[in-house]
Scaffold this motif. Structure first.
Motif: not given
Ligand SMILES: Nc1nc2c(ncn2[C@@H]2O[C@H](COP(=O)(O)OP(=O)(O)O[C@H]3O[C@H](CO)[C@@H](O)[C@H](O)[C@@H]3O)[C@@H](O)[C@H]2O)c(=O)[nH]1
Length: 409
Positions: A89, A130-131, A178, A207, A213, A216, A218, A246, A366, A369
């Motif tokens: 994930s 997932s979003s 992903y 999210n 949680r 790793m 954020v 998010r 990233r 992004e």
């Protein structure tokens, strides 16, 4: 509908959301079966141990890559509901390990569906999409023009701009291996529904966060460091892109959403899960500082002379036609009045006499992004869903967790 005495199989039960779901359903009286990988040391997975729920779960050894193990798990559990949450994930890992991600998330999902089909059982399957599947979503004409100039082409082209809040019908433009793996699982659910009548339903959760949680992600990166800073263990905070927005929910809202989708959702359909608000990574850090006793009066970039007074002042005005609670600096970011870049090097947050350095680490930016995620939750709300936690509730939950020194990383 009551969960009492229902048989539920959870893949990913030892993960963050899976363990919260298990705890909730145990309390509701369901019989819980959890698919877990074999561990040589026989230790109870940490998320399960923290919640002290190991005695309420029948653990079934297996993994998504092994279809015969999945078939045995179905024989034992005879589930009336399967929550399929197991996945690789972490978005950055999918760039370094794309094949592993595809094998687990795409092929693994296909294995589960195929095992259900061959066993000729008829559970409702809720898939954790997932979003991230929406990926590159356009919040303004200017952002669209910038993306078009950068990539040369946009596919699928937007029907209208802004595309936020994001509805289930929005084009999917996945921006990571992903996200692609989740798009694949999402389509497989409908493919099995149309072909074999499998009662498969997709949750596209935005999210979701809370105590425990993964370190790793954020929100944990922020609250863990703020707790360490407050304790005097570090003298600065390190972060990547603070402009990303998010739609953060508390994990318990998402768990209630999963259960609602299983009970009232339509097989073959797709439901967003979120809170219909959006918050920047920057505000998540600033609000974490405030909730740890360090109210932020002003922020200023280290390079390039950018500054905002009272950045966390509350604003409830409508953006994208939706009124929601946000900070002053988020309103500025959303309106394009300010933006922070890697070459700003970082931000100094002033709290009284304190100057708290928030340093940008270029390694954490990233390769591709997702700039903004903001859920339109109209469809799930029609099933009876409402989101109950604020962003600051989530932050307090995470800070409380990291108050325990042993849990800090
Ligand atoms: N992880 C991380 N992210 C950072 C950092 N600094 C800035 N960010 C930014 O923070 C945003 C959120 O990153 P994550 O918390 O890693 O989550 P995600 O990539 O949005 O994905 C999560 O949510 C999805 C649902 O939309 C899930 O599907 C996925 O599995 C994961 O849980 C991204 O825009 C990322 O660039 C950092 O130090 N670490």
């Amino acid at each position: 509908m009551s969960w009492k005495d229902r048989s539920v199989l959870i893949t990913g039960i030892s993960g963050f959301a899976g363990s919260y779901l298990a705890r909730y359903l145990i309390d509701e009286g369901a019989h819980i079966y959890g698919l877990v990988r074999r561990r040589a040391d026989g230790a109870i997975p940490q998320n399960i141990a923290w919640k002290k729920i190991e005695n309420g779960i029948t653990f079934l050894e297996g993994n998504l890559e092994d279809i015969s193990g999945l078939a045995t798990a179905l024989d034992t559990a005879q589930p009336d509901t399967i929550f399929h949450l197991a996945a690789q994930s972490f978005v950055p890992r999918s760039f370094s390990h794309p094949i592993e991600t595809a094998q687990m998330n795409s092929i693994g999902t296909n294995n589960l569906l195929e095992a259900v089909r061959r066993k000729d059982c008829d559970p409702t399957i809720v898939f954790a999409g997932s979003s991230e599947e929406y990926g590159l979503v356009f919040s303004s004409e200017e952002q669209y023009e910038r993306a078009k100039a950068k990539y040369g082409t946009i596919y699928p082209e937007p029907v209208s701009i802004p595309e936020v809040p994001i509805r289930e019908t929005n084009p999917l433009r996945p921006m990571s291996p992903y996200a692609v793996s989740k798009v694949c699982g999402d389509h497989l659910m409908r493919n099995y529904f149309y072909t074999y009548g499998t009662k498969a339903i997709v949750s596209r959760a935005f999210n979701h966060e809370g105590a425990g949680r993964g370190s790793m992600f954020v929100t944990s990166v922020a609250t863990n460091q703020v707790a360490k800073y407050a304790a005097g263990d570090i003298d600065h905070i390190t972060i990547g892109n603070v402009n990303a927005f998010r739609d953060w929910s508390h994990v318990m809202d998402t768990i209630h959403g999963y259960c609602l989708i299983a009970d009232a959702g339509h097989p073959g359909d797709v439901y967003n899960q979120g809170s219909m608000r959006t918050t920047s990574v920057l505000s998540y850090i600033l609000l974490s500082l405030e909730n740890a006793g360090m109210p932020v009066d002003r922020i200023e970039s280290i390079k390039n002379d950018k500054a905002v007074e009272a950045p966390t002042e509350k604003d409830t005005s409508a953006v994208f036609g939706v009124p929601f609670e946000k900070t002053k600096v988020d309103r500025m970011l959303l309106e394009g009045a300010i933006e922070f870049a890697a070459n700003d090097q970082g931000i100094i947050a002033r709290s009284g006499d304190k100057k708290i350095p928030i340093l940008f680490d270029p390694e954490r930016f990233r390769p591709a992004e997702v700039p903004i995620l903001f859920a339109d939750t109209t469809k799930i709300r029609r099933l009876g869903f409402s989101s109950t936690y604020s962003v600051e509730d989530i932050i307090r939950d995470q800070l409380n967790f990291y108050m325990d020194e042993k849990k800090r990383v």
